[in-house]
Design an enzyme around this catalytic site. Structure first.
Site, PDB file in Angstrom:
ATOM      1  N   ARG A  50      38.426  42.096  76.112  1.00 52.04           N
ATOM      2  CA  ARG A  50      36.642  41.142  75.770  1.00 52.04           C
ATOM      3  C   ARG A  50      36.633  39.342  75.668  1.00 52.04           C
ATOM      4  O   ARG A  50      37.193  39.255  76.037  1.00 52.04           O
ATOM      5  CB  ARG A  50      35.971  42.102  74.384  1.00 52.04           C
ATOM      6  CG  ARG A  50      37.584  42.554  73.580  1.00 52.04           C
ATOM      7  CD  ARG A  50      38.105  41.490  73.070  1.00 52.04           C
ATOM      8  NE  ARG A  50      37.623  40.113  72.535  1.00 52.04           N
ATOM      9  CZ  ARG A  50      37.739  38.730  72.236  1.00 52.04           C
ATOM     10  NH1 ARG A  50      39.071  38.780  72.226  1.00 52.04           N
ATOM     11  NH2 ARG A  50      37.000  38.247  72.378  1.00 52.04           N
ATOM     12  N   GLY A  51      36.229  39.628  75.411  1.00 51.36           N
ATOM     13  CA  GLY A  51      36.192  37.376  75.853  1.00 51.36           C
ATOM     14  C   GLY A  51      35.205  37.555  77.275  1.00 51.36           C
ATOM     15  O   GLY A  51      35.399  37.843  78.398  1.00 51.36           O
ATOM     16  N   ALA A  52      33.933  36.431  77.237  1.00 49.63           N
ATOM     17  CA  ALA A  52      33.335  36.418  78.296  1.00 49.63           C
ATOM     18  C   ALA A  52      34.362  35.943  79.957  1.00 49.63           C
ATOM     19  O   ALA A  52      33.772  36.611  80.510  1.00 49.63           O
ATOM     20  CB  ALA A  52      32.881  34.768  78.058  1.00 49.63           C
ATOM     21  N   ARG A  93      28.608  45.733  80.862  1.00 49.37           N
ATOM     22  CA  ARG A  93      28.453  44.478  79.602  1.00 49.37           C
ATOM     23  C   ARG A  93      27.738  43.824  79.998  1.00 49.37           C
ATOM     24  O   ARG A  93      27.523  42.824  81.142  1.00 49.37           O
ATOM     25  CB  ARG A  93      29.267  43.927  79.029  1.00 49.37           C
ATOM     26  CG  ARG A  93      30.875  44.954  77.993  1.00 49.37           C
ATOM     27  CD  ARG A  93      31.413  44.439  77.014  1.00 49.37           C
ATOM     28  NE  ARG A  93      30.798  43.703  75.341  1.00 49.37           N
ATOM     29  CZ  ARG A  93      31.084  43.394  74.710  1.00 49.37           C
ATOM     30  NH1 ARG A  93      32.481  42.750  75.065  1.00 49.37           N
ATOM     31  NH2 ARG A  93      30.079  42.890  73.396  1.00 49.37           N
ATOM     32  N   GLN A 195      37.441  40.724  65.078  1.00 51.42           N
ATOM     33  CA  GLN A 195      38.124  40.423  66.620  1.00 51.42           C
ATOM     34  C   GLN A 195      38.808  39.354  66.379  1.00 51.42           C
ATOM     35  O   GLN A 195      39.750  38.431  66.198  1.00 51.42           O
ATOM     36  CB  GLN A 195      37.104  39.480  67.427  1.00 51.42           C
ATOM     37  CG  GLN A 195      36.913  39.985  68.645  1.00 51.42           C
ATOM     38  CD  GLN A 195      35.273  40.748  67.506  1.00 51.42           C
ATOM     39  OE1 GLN A 195      34.718  41.008  67.196  1.00 51.42           O
ATOM     40  NE2 GLN A 195      34.360  41.255  68.568  1.00 51.42           N
ATOM     41  N   ASP A 236      29.810  32.973  74.893  1.00 53.99           N
ATOM     42  CA  ASP A 236      28.983  34.319  75.900  1.00 53.99           C
ATOM     43  C   ASP A 236      28.423  34.149  76.626  1.00 53.99           C
ATOM     44  O   ASP A 236      28.301  34.312  78.180  1.00 53.99           O
ATOM     45  CB  ASP A 236      28.569  35.139  75.581  1.00 53.99           C
ATOM     46  CG  ASP A 236      29.404  36.067  75.050  1.00 53.99           C
ATOM     47  OD1 ASP A 236      29.850  35.930  73.504  1.00 53.99           O
ATOM     48  OD2 ASP A 236      30.211  36.824  75.496  1.00 53.99           O
ATOM     49  N   ASN A 246      25.812  33.629  71.309  1.00 47.38           N
ATOM     50  CA  ASN A 246      27.860  33.999  70.977  1.00 47.38           C
ATOM     51  C   ASN A 246      27.922  35.086  70.284  1.00 47.38           C
ATOM     52  O   ASN A 246      27.409  35.845  69.997  1.00 47.38           O
ATOM     53  CB  ASN A 246      28.456  32.883  70.634  1.00 47.38           C
ATOM     54  CG  ASN A 246      30.180  33.034  70.613  1.00 47.38           C
ATOM     55  OD1 ASN A 246      30.728  33.723  71.393  1.00 47.38           O
ATOM     56  ND2 ASN A 246      30.867  33.383  69.216  1.00 47.38           N
ATOM     57  N   LYS A 247      29.229  35.298  69.525  1.00 52.06           N
ATOM     58  CA  LYS A 247      29.235  36.384  68.495  1.00 52.06           C
ATOM     59  C   LYS A 247      28.464  36.195  67.786  1.00 52.06           C
ATOM     60  O   LYS A 247      27.945  35.628  67.085  1.00 52.06           O
ATOM     61  CB  LYS A 247      30.816  36.565  68.421  1.00 52.06           C
ATOM     62  CG  LYS A 247      31.190  37.632  67.465  1.00 52.06           C
ATOM     63  CD  LYS A 247      30.911  39.220  68.111  1.00 52.06           C
ATOM     64  CE  LYS A 247      30.889  39.486  69.389  1.00 52.06           C
ATOM     65  NZ  LYS A 247      30.767  40.500  70.283  1.00 52.06           N
TER      66      LYS A 247
HETATM   67  O1  MRU Z   1      31.957  40.837  72.401  1.00 50.99           O
HETATM   68  P1  MRU Z   1      33.132  40.036  72.429  1.00 50.99           P
HETATM   69  O2  MRU Z   1      34.865  40.102  71.438  1.00 50.99           O
HETATM   70  O3  MRU Z   1      33.365  40.713  73.926  1.00 50.99           O
HETATM   71  O4  MRU Z   1      32.769  38.710  71.726  1.00 50.99           O
HETATM   72  C1  MRU Z   1      33.615  37.989  72.510  1.00 50.99           C
HETATM   73  C2  MRU Z   1      32.487  36.120  72.300  1.00 50.99           C
HETATM   74  O5  MRU Z   1      31.522  36.660  71.432  1.00 50.99           O
HETATM   75  C3  MRU Z   1      33.320  35.073  72.351  1.00 50.99           C
HETATM   76  O6  MRU Z   1      32.896  34.334  71.379  1.00 50.99           O
HETATM   77  C4  MRU Z   1      32.820  34.608  73.255  1.00 50.99           C
HETATM   78  O7  MRU Z   1      33.296  35.494  74.294  1.00 50.99           O
HETATM   79  C5  MRU Z   1      33.551  33.650  73.821  1.00 50.99           C
HETATM   80  S1  MRU Z   1      35.637  34.191  74.420  1.00 50.99           S
HETATM   81  C6  MRU Z   1      36.262  32.498  74.874  1.00 50.99           C
END
Ligand code: MRU
Length: 344
Positions: A50-52, A93, A195, A236, A246-247
């Site tokens: 996970r994470g963009a 996603r 996270q 994201d 973002n999250k």
């Molecule tokens: O749902 P996730 O864990 O994939 O969400 C991740 C985030 O929101 C991060 O802050 C974002 O992807 C940036 S990661 C460098």
């Protein structure tokens, strides 16, 4: 010294992709090995990775696996098979634009290569991975310059090595800043998937960097106490006007930051900017299953209790102090958006 990171979310092993299963962290460090694209799509959907930026890189490797599996020199059926798997990956996603960015690059490569495309797509996936690390190192240094000697840093979610090709975006800046001088690093636990609690503080500790975990609901109190100078987060998807998806919870922190005079830094490579999207209002926000946090005892068919689980939110550009990318920093993006970073 600024380049150290001990945690790797994705490891290409020649003909297979090793994915660190982030659902099991921090208790269990386990790599799952993948040789097919549908399996990687499932790993993205179920948040093993996970994470963009990491999602984009995993998808690029998945296309390479797809080509490796289906390519035949004597007919073109493989192209349809790969196209179908790219579609599957694109549906894994919806919010992180890096996924679509990486798939587009891989698709373009497939239209350009003559002869066997296998080596070329593997090479491109590896290049995307390495360029992401290079971008993170650049942003780390640039972000640390902007922070100067700020003491209290609060981050949200995990925007670290685990969420990227390596080193991290927001956590890359925090790493670089910490290498220059000790700071107090706070991490929000990041409900509902934790996270912050499961990944960020663990990742920092793996690099010998101390941190303090806070309940998300303690953020206002912490800011009021004067112990935080900057909130530093990843993204994201960033719209052309500077709005930042973002999250979930980032928006709440941004509102709190404004009230308490705390600055907000967003750190993201330009692969996270959707220059074609004018406003954050148009960003699709992923909704995940209620059972990610609804207690099991409420989950019967006739239950009166449901849960609402949007996993991202959009912070308006007016609440963002600076957006740091590998192409430079945009201060006060509310003024002119981020169009100046588009070099295409
Ligand atoms: O749902 P996730 O864990 O994939 O969400 C991740 C985030 O929101 C991060 O802050 C974002 O992807 C940036 S990661 C460098």
């Amino acid at each position: 010294m600024e380049q150290k990171f001990n945690v790797h979310a994705l490891v290409w092993q020649g003909q297979q992709l090793a994915v660190l299963d982030q659902r099991q962290l921090p208790e269990i460090v386990h790599y799952e090995l993948y040789v097919t694209a549908p399996d990687v799509a499932q790993a993205i959907k179920t948040m093993q990775v996970r994470g963009a930026p990491a999602i984009g890189i995993a998808a690029a490797y998945a296309v390479a696996l797809s080509v490796q599996q289906h390519y035949q020199p004597d007919n073109s059926v493989w192209r349809q098979q790969v196209a179908a798997e790219i579609k599957l990956l694109a549906a894994s996603r919806p919010t992180a634009v890096n996924l679509f960015w990486a798939l587009e690059l891989m698709q373009k490569k497939l239209t350009q290569v003559e002869g066997s495309p296998v080596e070329a797509v593997i090479q491109l996936a590896q290049d995307i991975h390495q360029q992401d690390i290079a971008a993170n190192l650049k942003m780390g240094a640039l972000g640390a310059d902007i922070l100067r000697d700020a003491q209290g840093l609060l981050t949200h979610c995990n925007a670290g090595a685990l969420a990227t090709g390596g080193y991290g975006t927001a956590l890359g800046v925090i790493r670089s800043a910490y290498q220059r001088q000790a700071r107090h690093i706070y991490a929000g636990e990041t409900r509902p998937w934790l996270q912050g609690a499961r990944l960020t503080v663990w990742e920092l500790a793996e690099d010998d960097i101390p941190s303090t975990l806070i309940a998300d609901s303690a953020a206002a109190m912490l800011m009021k106490s004067g112990q935080v100078d900057w909130i530093i987060v990843g993204a994201d998807r960033i719209a052309a006007n500077g709005d930042v998806a973002n999250k979930i919870g980032t928006y709440s922190l941004a509102v709190l930051a404004k009230y308490h005079g705390v600055k907000l830094m967003v750190v993201a490579p330009t692969s996270t900017i959707d220059f074609a999207m004018q406003s954050g209002d148009d960003i699709e926000i992923e909704q995940r299953a209620a059972n990610e946090f609804l207690p099991q005892c409420y989950a019967q068919a006739d239950s009166l209790i449901d849960a609402w689980n949007p996993v991202f939110d959009v912070t308006p550009a007016e609440l963002v102090s600076v957006i740091v990318t590998e192409r430079g920093a945009v201060f006060n993006p509310i003024d002119k958006g981020v169009g100046e970073l588009n070099n295409e």
